[in-house]
Design a protein around this motif. Structure first.
Motif, PDB file in Angstrom:
ATOM      1  N   ILE A  48      -5.539  69.094 113.221  1.00  0.00           N
ATOM      2  CA  ILE A  48      -5.272  69.453 111.829  1.00  0.00           C
ATOM      3  C   ILE A  48      -3.936  70.172 111.795  1.00  0.00           C
ATOM      4  CG2 ILE A  48      -5.968  70.843 109.846  1.00  0.00           C
ATOM      5  CD1 ILE A  48      -8.856  70.450 110.632  1.00  0.00           C
ATOM      6  N   MET A  49      -2.966  69.588 111.095  1.00  0.00           N
ATOM      7  CA  MET A  49      -1.639  70.194 110.994  1.00  0.00           C
ATOM      8  C   MET A  49      -1.688  71.338 109.981  1.00  0.00           C
ATOM      9  SD  MET A  49       0.134  68.269 113.082  1.00  0.00           S
ATOM     10  CE  MET A  49       1.858  68.586 112.738  1.00  0.00           C
ATOM     11  N   LEU A  50      -1.057  72.445 110.342  1.00  0.00           N
ATOM     12  CA  LEU A  50      -1.037  73.647 109.511  1.00  0.00           C
ATOM     13  C   LEU A  50       0.416  74.093 109.371  1.00  0.00           C
ATOM     14  CD1 LEU A  50      -2.790  75.902 108.176  1.00  0.00           C
ATOM     15  CD2 LEU A  50      -2.746  77.067 110.379  1.00  0.00           C
ATOM     16  N   THR A  51       0.928  74.113 108.139  1.00  0.00           N
ATOM     17  CA  THR A  51       2.344  74.417 107.975  1.00  0.00           C
ATOM     18  C   THR A  51       2.662  74.902 106.585  1.00  0.00           C
ATOM     19  OG1 THR A  51       4.576  73.494 108.109  1.00  0.00           O
ATOM     20  CG2 THR A  51       2.841  72.016 107.374  1.00  0.00           C
ATOM     21  N   ALA A  52       3.795  75.592 106.484  1.00  0.00           N
ATOM     22  CA  ALA A  52       4.280  76.037 105.173  1.00  0.00           C
ATOM     23  C   ALA A  52       4.975  74.902 104.441  1.00  0.00           C
ATOM     24  CB  ALA A  52       5.236  77.214 105.344  1.00  0.00           C
ATOM     25  N   SER A  96       5.470  71.553 102.523  1.00  0.00           N
ATOM     26  CA  SER A  96       4.557  70.840 101.632  1.00  0.00           C
ATOM     27  C   SER A  96       5.152  69.544 101.091  1.00  0.00           C
ATOM     28  CB  SER A  96       4.165  71.741 100.458  1.00  0.00           C
ATOM     29  OG  SER A  96       5.316  72.155  99.735  1.00  0.00           O
ATOM     30  N   THR A  97       6.324  69.160 101.598  1.00  0.00           N
ATOM     31  CA  THR A  97       6.927  67.928 101.105  1.00  0.00           C
ATOM     32  C   THR A  97       6.160  66.725 101.611  1.00  0.00           C
ATOM     33  OG1 THR A  97       8.434  67.760 102.978  1.00  0.00           O
ATOM     34  CG2 THR A  97       9.205  68.987 101.075  1.00  0.00           C
ATOM     35  N   GLU A  98       6.190  65.668 100.844  1.00  0.00           N
ATOM     36  CA  GLU A  98       5.429  64.470 101.179  1.00  0.00           C
ATOM     37  C   GLU A  98       5.861  63.887 102.512  1.00  0.00           C
ATOM     38  OE1 GLU A  98       4.306  60.069  99.303  1.00  0.00           O
ATOM     39  OE2 GLU A  98       5.578  61.468  98.202  1.00  0.00           O
ATOM     40  N   ILE A  99       7.164  63.944 102.824  1.00  0.00           N
ATOM     41  CA  ILE A  99       7.659  63.333 104.065  1.00  0.00           C
ATOM     42  C   ILE A  99       7.063  64.020 105.282  1.00  0.00           C
ATOM     43  CG2 ILE A  99       9.732  64.777 104.150  1.00  0.00           C
ATOM     44  CD1 ILE A  99       9.389  61.097 105.322  1.00  0.00           C
ATOM     45  N   ASP A 100       6.895  65.356 105.225  1.00  0.00           N
ATOM     46  CA  ASP A 100       6.291  66.078 106.355  1.00  0.00           C
ATOM     47  C   ASP A 100       4.852  65.642 106.572  1.00  0.00           C
ATOM     48  OD1 ASP A 100       8.507  67.720 107.063  1.00  0.00           O
ATOM     49  OD2 ASP A 100       8.121  68.923 105.288  1.00  0.00           O
ATOM     50  N   LYS A 101       4.114  65.477 105.474  1.00  0.00           N
ATOM     51  CA  LYS A 101       2.728  65.025 105.582  1.00  0.00           C
ATOM     52  C   LYS A 101       2.664  63.628 106.188  1.00  0.00           C
ATOM     53  CE  LYS A 101       1.129  67.713 101.605  1.00  0.00           C
ATOM     54  NZ  LYS A 101       0.530  67.661 100.253  1.00  0.00           N
ATOM     55  N   VAL A 102       3.538  62.756 105.703  1.00  0.00           N
ATOM     56  CA  VAL A 102       3.541  61.367 106.173  1.00  0.00           C
ATOM     57  C   VAL A 102       3.859  61.306 107.662  1.00  0.00           C
ATOM     58  CG1 VAL A 102       4.729  59.148 106.031  1.00  0.00           C
ATOM     59  CG2 VAL A 102       4.083  60.346 103.941  1.00  0.00           C
ATOM     60  N   VAL A 103       4.885  62.051 108.093  1.00  0.00           N
ATOM     61  CA  VAL A 103       5.277  62.042 109.506  1.00  0.00           C
ATOM     62  C   VAL A 103       4.127  62.547 110.366  1.00  0.00           C
ATOM     63  CG1 VAL A 103       6.791  63.065 111.235  1.00  0.00           C
ATOM     64  CG2 VAL A 103       7.746  62.255 109.085  1.00  0.00           C
ATOM     65  N   GLY A 104       3.504  63.653 109.956  1.00  0.00           N
ATOM     66  CA  GLY A 104       2.391  64.214 110.720  1.00  0.00           C
ATOM     67  C   GLY A 104       1.249  63.229 110.861  1.00  0.00           C
ATOM     68  N   LEU A 105       0.882  62.574 109.770  1.00  0.00           N
ATOM     69  CA  LEU A 105      -0.228  61.620 109.800  1.00  0.00           C
ATOM     70  C   LEU A 105       0.138  60.372 110.587  1.00  0.00           C
ATOM     71  CD1 LEU A 105      -1.448  62.024 106.117  1.00  0.00           C
ATOM     72  CD2 LEU A 105      -2.575  62.876 108.171  1.00  0.00           C
ATOM     73  N   GLU A 106       1.386  59.939 110.485  1.00  0.00           N
ATOM     74  CA  GLU A 106       1.816  58.763 111.240  1.00  0.00           C
ATOM     75  C   GLU A 106       1.807  59.025 112.747  1.00  0.00           C
ATOM     76  OE1 GLU A 106       5.591  57.528 109.702  1.00  0.00           O
ATOM     77  OE2 GLU A 106       4.688  56.240 108.171  1.00  0.00           O
ATOM     78  N   LEU A 107       2.033  60.275 113.141  1.00  0.00           N
ATOM     79  CA  LEU A 107       2.001  60.631 114.564  1.00  0.00           C
ATOM     80  C   LEU A 107       0.575  60.763 115.091  1.00  0.00           C
ATOM     81  CD1 LEU A 107       4.904  63.247 114.779  1.00  0.00           C
ATOM     82  CD2 LEU A 107       4.876  60.947 115.747  1.00  0.00           C
ATOM     83  N   GLY A 108      -0.403  60.705 114.195  1.00  0.00           N
ATOM     84  CA  GLY A 108      -1.787  60.720 114.641  1.00  0.00           C
ATOM     85  C   GLY A 108      -2.600  61.920 114.204  1.00  0.00           C
ATOM     86  N   ALA A 109      -1.988  62.844 113.433  1.00  0.00           N
ATOM     87  CA  ALA A 109      -2.748  63.996 112.942  1.00  0.00           C
ATOM     88  C   ALA A 109      -3.925  63.508 112.100  1.00  0.00           C
ATOM     89  CB  ALA A 109      -1.854  64.918 112.123  1.00  0.00           C
ATOM     90  N   ASP A 110      -5.061  64.205 112.208  1.00  0.00           N
ATOM     91  CA  ASP A 110      -6.269  63.776 111.506  1.00  0.00           C
ATOM     92  C   ASP A 110      -6.381  64.369 110.106  1.00  0.00           C
ATOM     93  OD1 ASP A 110      -8.213  62.440 113.786  1.00  0.00           O
ATOM     94  OD2 ASP A 110      -6.820  63.902 114.600  1.00  0.00           O
ATOM     95  N   ASP A 111      -5.691  65.465 109.869  1.00  0.00           N
ATOM     96  CA  ASP A 111      -5.692  66.072 108.544  1.00  0.00           C
ATOM     97  C   ASP A 111      -4.492  67.001 108.441  1.00  0.00           C
ATOM     98  OD1 ASP A 111      -6.395  66.697 105.971  1.00  0.00           O
ATOM     99  OD2 ASP A 111      -8.426  67.343 106.454  1.00  0.00           O
ATOM    100  N   TYR A 112      -4.237  67.491 107.245  1.00  0.00           N
ATOM    101  CA  TYR A 112      -3.025  68.246 106.971  1.00  0.00           C
ATOM    102  C   TYR A 112      -3.331  69.267 105.894  1.00  0.00           C
ATOM    103  CZ  TYR A 112       2.121  68.557 106.793  1.00  0.00           C
ATOM    104  OH  TYR A 112       3.426  68.969 106.890  1.00  0.00           O
ATOM    105  N   ILE A 113      -3.026  70.536 106.142  1.00  0.00           N
ATOM    106  CA  ILE A 113      -3.237  71.569 105.126  1.00  0.00           C
ATOM    107  C   ILE A 113      -2.015  72.478 105.097  1.00  0.00           C
ATOM    108  CG2 ILE A 113      -4.428  73.150 106.705  1.00  0.00           C
ATOM    109  CD1 ILE A 113      -6.271  73.894 104.327  1.00  0.00           C
TER     110      ILE A 113
END
Length: 229
Positions: free
Chosen positions: A79-83, A85-102
């Protein structure tokens, strides 16, 4: 009891997460950088990783990429945890295999709900009790902390088991004494190289014919050298 890695360099957030997760019945290991958990993750085999993107030594996205590209760790949910909140950061994290993002700020209740959901999905996909390591007639069950040789159980201390698992997980690669100390004794003090040598000697005796696979690299450390698949 599921083990959760918290990888977050903000001490206040890290401590708050650890406190609340322990209250919820989880085991927790906290890290404030990316390199230390990267060294220990194969030995611990955590059930989930809470990962901050902005880390001081190793970018969280790079950490995620390394974990998800390794067959031995790709099953571990993140689960990625970060300050950010841009869409590109979420997309990159999920594309690398992250299971969720908050994103921060977040409520612990929301994070807990996401943790439970990810663990449910993970448990359906992987039955950890079936992950057995085999080296010829040697059988290791990391989940149950069991070792069998020729079908018969062997008795190991917790430290001996961790050393054996570390060596086999790094099969055909040399582990320095410092690496073994870091993996097995972690933050314990007053542990010396001689302590490792004594444990290795006991391991060799208990492993009988398979003790020969533990090779000494003089002046450096040890390795498990074997052609077994």
């Amino acid at each position: 009891m599921p083990l959760i890695y918290i990888i977050e360099d903000d001490e206040d957030i890290n401590e708050l997460l650890a406190y609340n997760l322990i209250k919820e019945g989880y085991k927790v290991k906290s890290f404030f950088n990316g390199k230390e958990p990267l060294k220990k993750i194969k030995l611990d085999n955590p059930d989930l990783v809470i990962l901050d993107i902005m880390l001081p030594d190793l970018d969280g996205l790079e950490f995620c990429k390394k974990i998800k590209s390794d067959p031995e760790t790709e099953h571990i949910p993140i689960i990625m945890l970060t300050a950010k909140s841009t869409e590109i950061d979420k997309v990159v994290g999920l594309e690398l295999g992250a299971d969720d993002y908050i994103t921060k700020p977040f409520s612990f209740r929301e994070l807990l709900a996401r943790i439970k959901a990810v663990l449910r999905r993970s448990n359906k996909q992987i039955k950890k009790e079936n992950i057995i390591i085999r080296e010829g007639d040697l059988e290791i069950n990391p989940e149950k902390l069991e070792v069998k040789l020729y079908g018969k159980p062997l008795k190991f201390t917790n430290k001996e088991f961790k050393i054996l698992l570390a060596l086999i997980n790094a099969k055909n690669k040399v582990l320095s004494r410092e690496q073994i100390l870091d993996l097995v004794w972690e933050n314990e003090v007053d542990v010396y190289d001689r302590t490792i040598d004594v444990h290795i000697n006991k391991l060799r005796l208990k492993l009988k014919d398979y003790g020969k696979y533990i090779k000494t690299v003089r002046g450096y450390g040890y390795m498990w050298e074997s052609d077994e698949d």
